[in-house]
Design an enzyme around this catalytic site. Structure first.
Site, PDB file in Angstrom:
ATOM      1  N   GLY A  68       0.818  -1.206   0.000  1.00  0.00           N
ATOM      2  CA  GLY A  68       0.000   0.000   0.000  1.00  0.00           C
ATOM      3  C   GLY A  68       0.855   1.261   0.000  1.00  0.00           C
ATOM      4  CB  ILE A 104      -1.855  -9.478  -2.053  1.00  0.00           C
ATOM      5  CG1 ILE A 104      -0.474  -8.869  -1.772  1.00  0.00           C
ATOM      6  CG2 ILE A 104      -2.422 -10.118  -0.779  1.00  0.00           C
ATOM      7  CD1 ILE A 104      -0.470  -7.766  -0.733  1.00  0.00           C
ATOM      8  NE  ARG A 110      -9.195   0.916 -11.051  1.00  0.00           N
ATOM      9  CZ  ARG A 110      -8.185   1.763 -11.209  1.00  0.00           C
ATOM     10  NH1 ARG A 110      -8.161   2.886 -10.521  1.00  0.00           N
ATOM     11  NH2 ARG A 110      -7.197   1.470 -12.040  1.00  0.00           N
ATOM     12  NE  ARG A 155      -2.245  -0.036   4.377  1.00  0.00           N
ATOM     13  CZ  ARG A 155      -1.401  -1.003   4.055  1.00  0.00           C
ATOM     14  NH1 ARG A 155      -1.737  -2.276   4.261  1.00  0.00           N
ATOM     15  NH2 ARG A 155      -0.226  -0.721   3.514  1.00  0.00           N
ATOM     16  CG  ASP A 159      -2.803  -8.664   9.639  1.00  0.00           C
ATOM     17  OD1 ASP A 159      -2.349  -8.957  10.766  1.00  0.00           O
ATOM     18  OD2 ASP A 159      -2.093  -8.207   8.725  1.00  0.00           O
ATOM     19  CG  HIS A 187      -0.656  -3.991   9.869  1.00  0.00           C
ATOM     20  ND1 HIS A 187      -1.056  -2.709   9.578  1.00  0.00           N
ATOM     21  CD2 HIS A 187      -0.242  -4.524   8.681  1.00  0.00           C
ATOM     22  CE1 HIS A 187      -0.900  -2.470   8.285  1.00  0.00           C
ATOM     23  NE2 HIS A 187      -0.404  -3.565   7.718  1.00  0.00           N
ATOM     24  N   GLY A 232       0.710  -9.251   8.589  1.00  0.00           N
ATOM     25  CA  GLY A 232       0.782  -9.881   7.281  1.00  0.00           C
ATOM     26  C   GLY A 232       2.137  -9.787   6.621  1.00  0.00           C
TER      27      GLY A 232
END
Length: 316
Positions: A72, A148, A169, A228, A251, A275, A277
């Site tokens: 990200g 991912i 998307r 996120r 996560d 978090h 990962g």
């Protein structure tokens, strides 16, 4: 060429860095290792707060490349307005796929098979039997089918899932099957036993898993967020899990880190990892390879990999 490169990993710990640049180690310390105005290639510290990561950007008047070590880029976006036009922002595609996919499967299996309950029962010396849901024969929906998401599907295959549905998307076709556009998400949600969020945080995905999204999930379904925290509306999620209609494995959370007294900690059917990962033993070897490749390309004036945007350029 002569240029300053800022690295969050000590340069002497990265074998194969190209000759030419002056390398400086900075992992977020109060004092900068050199004058930010001389930095041409800035590698952002990993897993550090956004305010720290963007702190040197206003003074980086010569910077040409900003490279994250995360998939990200939302943590550096607040500082992009301080950069001159033409700066390339690159992410770490290829670094985190294996670790994030591993954790995703761990969270799914732990949640479905009741591992947190077993751990608590072990603390009590209690033999906790009973039937649990299996991943086998289930329908899994992956929302955010980038590298991912594809890595997660690779690891789902041996578990004999009945179907994997993919959402991104825009629609496209992959070797494993079609990827549906976001517009088709409402129709796909009621069919899924497990819904995995692995999408970037953007204006269009912030709050994506809100009240309407969650209400469309089938009774007993599991929501897994390895994207996120703000992709999920925390208040809406609490309303669903408090009633026991769905469960969740997170996560990432909103807020993050999760305050000690936050109700998510005690919500029924919620498994939380901090978090975790990306930060594993797989990170450093892949991060080093990425940096050597990117910096070699930069020194030789070859096209960089993973360019997400260029400052001052039109966006679609």
């Amino acid at each position: 060429m002569t240029a300053d490169v800022w690295l969050p990993i000590p340069p002497d710990e990265i074998e194969g860095l190209p000759e030419g640049p002056d390398y400086h180690f900075w992992d977020g310390a109060q004092d900068f290792p050199a004058d930010p105005a001389d930095c041409a290639f800035y590698v952002v510290p990993y897993m550090k707060p956004s305010a720290l990561c963007v702190r040197p950007l206003p003074a980086m008047r010569r910077v040409e490349v900003v490279q994250t070590l995360s998939a990200g880029i939302d943590h550096v976006e607040p500082g992009l307005g301080d950069l001159r036009p033409g700066v390339r922002l690159c992410n770490a595609r290829g670094v985190h796929e294996a670790s994030t996919a591993e954790l995703t499967l761990a969270l799914i299996l732990a949640s479905l098979r009741g591992v947190p309950d077993f751990v608590r029962a072990q603390d009590r010396g209690e033999w906790l039997g009973g039937f649990r849901p299996a991943l086998a024969d289930s329908t899994v929906l992956i929302v955010g089918y980038g590298s991912i998401g594809a890595a997660i599907e690779d690891r789902l295959v041996p578990f004999e899932v009945a179907r994997v549905a993919r959402v991104a998307r825009s629609a496209r076709t992959t070797a494993r099957g079609p990827v549906h556009p976001l517009t088709e998400l409402p129709a796909l949600l009621p069919e899924a036993d497990v819904v995995i969020l692995s999408t970037p945080l953007t204006d269009s995905t912030r709050g994506l898993a809100g009240a309407d999204f969650l209400s469309r999930m089938k009774d007993g379904a599991l929501l897994v967020n390895v994207a996120r925290g703000p992709v999920v509306d925390t208040k809406a999620l609490l309303a669903e899990v408090d009633g026991g209609r769905i469960t969740a494995a997170l996560d990432v959370t909103d807020p993050e880190p999760l305050p000690r007294e936050h109700p998510l900690w005690r919500a029924p059917g919620v498994l939380i990892s901090p978090h975790a990962g990306g930060p594993t033993s797989a990170f450093l070897p892949r991060a080093r390879r990425l940096l050597v490749d990117q910096l070699s390309r930069y020194v030789n004036r070859e096209p960089l990999r993973n360019v997400i945007l260029t400052t001052g350029a039109p966006t679609d």
